[in-house]
Design an enzyme around this catalytic site. Structure first.
Site, PDB file in Angstrom:
ATOM      1  N   LYS A 132     -20.644  -1.529  -4.444  1.00  0.00           N
ATOM      2  CA  LYS A 132     -19.224  -1.218  -3.936  1.00  0.00           C
ATOM      3  C   LYS A 132     -19.340  -0.152  -2.823  1.00  0.00           C
ATOM      4  O   LYS A 132     -19.275   0.992  -3.008  1.00  0.00           O
ATOM      5  CB  LYS A 132     -18.646  -0.570  -5.127  1.00  0.00           C
ATOM      6  N   THR A 133     -19.494  -0.522  -1.680  1.00  0.00           N
ATOM      7  CA  THR A 133     -19.704  -0.116  -0.582  1.00  0.00           C
ATOM      8  C   THR A 133     -19.173  -0.673   0.812  1.00  0.00           C
ATOM      9  O   THR A 133     -18.902  -1.738   0.716  1.00  0.00           O
ATOM     10  CB  THR A 133     -21.264  -0.069  -0.047  1.00  0.00           C
ATOM     11  N   GLU A 153       0.725  -1.204  -0.016  1.00  0.00           N
ATOM     12  CA  GLU A 153       0.050  -0.116  -0.116  1.00  0.00           C
ATOM     13  C   GLU A 153       1.064   1.156  -0.026  1.00  0.00           C
ATOM     14  O   GLU A 153       1.537   1.523   1.103  1.00  0.00           O
ATOM     15  CB  GLU A 153      -0.974   0.044   1.336  1.00  0.00           C
ATOM     16  N   ASP A 183     -14.248  -2.813  -4.079  1.00  0.00           N
ATOM     17  CA  ASP A 183     -14.597  -1.999  -5.157  1.00  0.00           C
ATOM     18  C   ASP A 183     -13.801  -2.641  -6.491  1.00  0.00           C
ATOM     19  O   ASP A 183     -14.581  -2.497  -7.516  1.00  0.00           O
ATOM     20  CB  ASP A 183     -13.997  -0.529  -5.184  1.00  0.00           C
ATOM     21  N   CYS A 233     -20.558   3.570  -3.935  1.00  0.00           N
ATOM     22  CA  CYS A 233     -21.723   3.960  -3.487  1.00  0.00           C
ATOM     23  C   CYS A 233     -22.510   4.226  -4.351  1.00  0.00           C
ATOM     24  O   CYS A 233     -22.471   5.885  -4.748  1.00  0.00           O
ATOM     25  CB  CYS A 233     -21.398   5.016  -2.418  1.00  0.00           C
ATOM     26  N   CYS A 277     -26.800   0.767   1.691  1.00  0.00           N
ATOM     27  CA  CYS A 277     -26.723   2.176   1.324  1.00  0.00           C
ATOM     28  C   CYS A 277     -27.598   3.156   2.067  1.00  0.00           C
ATOM     29  O   CYS A 277     -28.873   3.291   1.861  1.00  0.00           O
ATOM     30  CB  CYS A 277     -27.070   2.375  -0.296  1.00  0.00           C
TER      31      CYS A 277
END
Length: 489
Positions: A398-399, A90, A390, A239, A433
């Protein structure tokens, strides 16, 4: 984030509930939260913290991405393997920042400091961390090449690198290029300037959005006739509710300022519905009508004239073409029209994709995502590779709420694969969501592969509720940071 922040959040909620004359216990009971006691710091979280490592599987695990998905996965592996050998790759020291909070920054509810954290504070002990970027993949040889020149060998690979914001594909914004939500957003802010163009998808640009929103509201208070435009692109996005959330929130701020009547608010979506689940789409349509929002389908933002404040869309539709006598049917022809829309305030939801070094690599797909079985999260070609979050090519979700379900499935299946067992854990497509519809109101949209509402609580999921606002604003952040990043929730 530590447990004291969770306790502080609960104190805030207790204070809010006290104002309404109701206790936390009664409020959660009313909401049907008794079975989800972890929301109150209860038994599920405590039980998870007592879990013992139960697998002695061996193998080198490399995780690409040290955000929410990658760190949560590493933490849970450590909780379930006695001799885990894990390396996280990362490059961003701020990668675990609480991204769902950007909509609240963009509306002045949060500040940047509320969601911006140092990733080093959340890496689980026993994990090696390499601060570099993976730039090349050789799955046939089980090798990953890093930007710093080193080459990593692995037995199992987990891809959790997140998504790239492709602002550069919009004409007029080419200089921005690809940006990450928790990355440096200075190119976005510079390109947007004082034009009224905003975007909540990057932390820095969400700070900029609140500044532009305040200027816009002041203009509206003076009685100017203004146009506020909100867009959604022709790609999958993280989202999916966010393009609408920012519209609801600006509307709420305008109402607070008693300035809403002078503003025309319009939503332009490349798709053909307001939400992927019909029941929620119908509820949102009712909310749009009530709030005097306009909406336009099959409009994809392709260009922005920053200086003239014009958004250019590709409007498209289908018509019957020539008739085929042999097939006895008409050819369907796609028609296109260039549509120019003047704006005073523009919120851009950028096209989104897997980072090119992954999506276009040997482990990517024709559509530039990481192709996995939607239930097991195992790569469709390479059985020692898994992906989540994601970047994974799953049909929906994709949350952060999706990741909370995915990482548990992935870890169970990863360990099974390491032990030579059948993969039995299945991801059901669960997505949540919390759709903010007002300052103080949220509609909690939950669904799965069935594309039907799958509420966790015995309340009408189509109603906007204050209790979900408390959950969204005060509880989800500490539960994500303290619970998920430790592999406990």
């Amino acid at each position: 984030m530590r447990k004291d922040e969770l306790n502080e959040a609960l104190k805030i909620i207790d204070a809010e509930l006290k104002k309404a004359g109701i206790s936390r216990r009664d409020a959660f009971k009313l909401a049907g939260l008794g079975g989800a006691a972890f929301l109150a710091g209860g038994s599920e979280l405590q039980a998870a913290s007592l879990a013992q490592a139960n697998s002695s599987a061996k193998g080198k695990i490399v995780i690409i991405g040290g955000g929410l998905a990658g760190v949560s996965t590493a933490a849970l592996i450590l909780r379930n393997m006695s001799n885990a050998d894990i390396t996280i790759v990362e490059p961003n020291p701020k990668s675990v920042s609480y991204q769902p909070g950007t909509t609240l920054i963009g509306s002045g509810v949060y500040t940047k400091e509320d969601i911006d954290y140092d990733t080093k504070d959340y890496y689980p002990k026993g994990v090696e961390v390499i601060e570099s970027k993976a730039i090349d993949f050789n799955p046939e040889s089980n090798k990953v090449t890093l930007e710093n020149g080193s080459v990593l060998d692995y037995d199992f690979l987990v891809v959790a690198a997140g998504i790239a914001l492709d602002y550069g594909s919009i004409k007029g914004l080419e200089n921005i290029g690809d940006i990450f939500s928790a990355g440096d957003g200075s190119k976005i802010v510079k390109a947007f300037g004082n034009s009224g163009i905003t975007s909540v998808y990057n932390i820095d640009s969400s700070v900029h959005m609140w500044e532009e929103s305040k200027k816009f509201i002041e203009r509206a208070k003076k009685g100017e006739d203004l146009n506020a435009v909100f867009t959604a692109p022709n790609t999958p996005i993280k989202c999916g509710g966010a393009p609408k959330k920012v519209m609801y929130l600006l509307n709420s701020r305008l109402n607070e300022a008693k300035a809403r009547k002078s503003v025309n608010m319009s939503y332009y979506d490349d798709g053909d519905k307001l939400f992927g689940v019909k029941e929620y789409a119908d509820a949102i349509e009712e909310q749009f009508i009530k709030r005097d929002f306009k909406w336009n389908f099959k409009h994809n933002l392709t260009e922005v004239d920053v200086s003239k404040k014009i958004a250019i869309f590709d409007k498209y539709w289908e018509e019957k073409g020539a008739y085929d006598k042999d097939l006895e049917e008409y050819e369907i022809v796609t028609k296109n029209e260039r549509v120019e829309v003047n704006f005073d305030f523009l919120h851009i939801t950028p096209p989104q994709k897997a980072p090119d070094e992954i999506g276009k690599s040997a482990i990517g797909s024709a559509k530039s995502w990481v192709p996995v079985d939607k239930e097991t999260l195992q790569h469709v070609k390479y059985k020692n590779i898994f992906a989540l979050g994601d970047i994974a090519a799953v049909p929906m979700g994709k949350t952060g709420g999706t990741v909370r379900k995915q990482y548990k499935v992935l870890v169970e299946n990863l360990i099974s694969a390491m032990e030579g067992k059948e993969l039995t854990a299945k991801f059901d497509g669960y997505t949540v969501c919390p759709l903010i519809t007002d300052i103080g109101k949220v509609m909690l949209a939950e669904f799965n592969w069935s594309a039907k509402p799958t509420p966790s609580f015995p309340l009408d999921p189509l109603q906007e509720r204050w209790i979900w606002w408390l959950l969204k604003v005060y509880l989800l952040k500490p539960m994500t940071q303290y619970g998920m990043l430790s592999g406990r929730a």
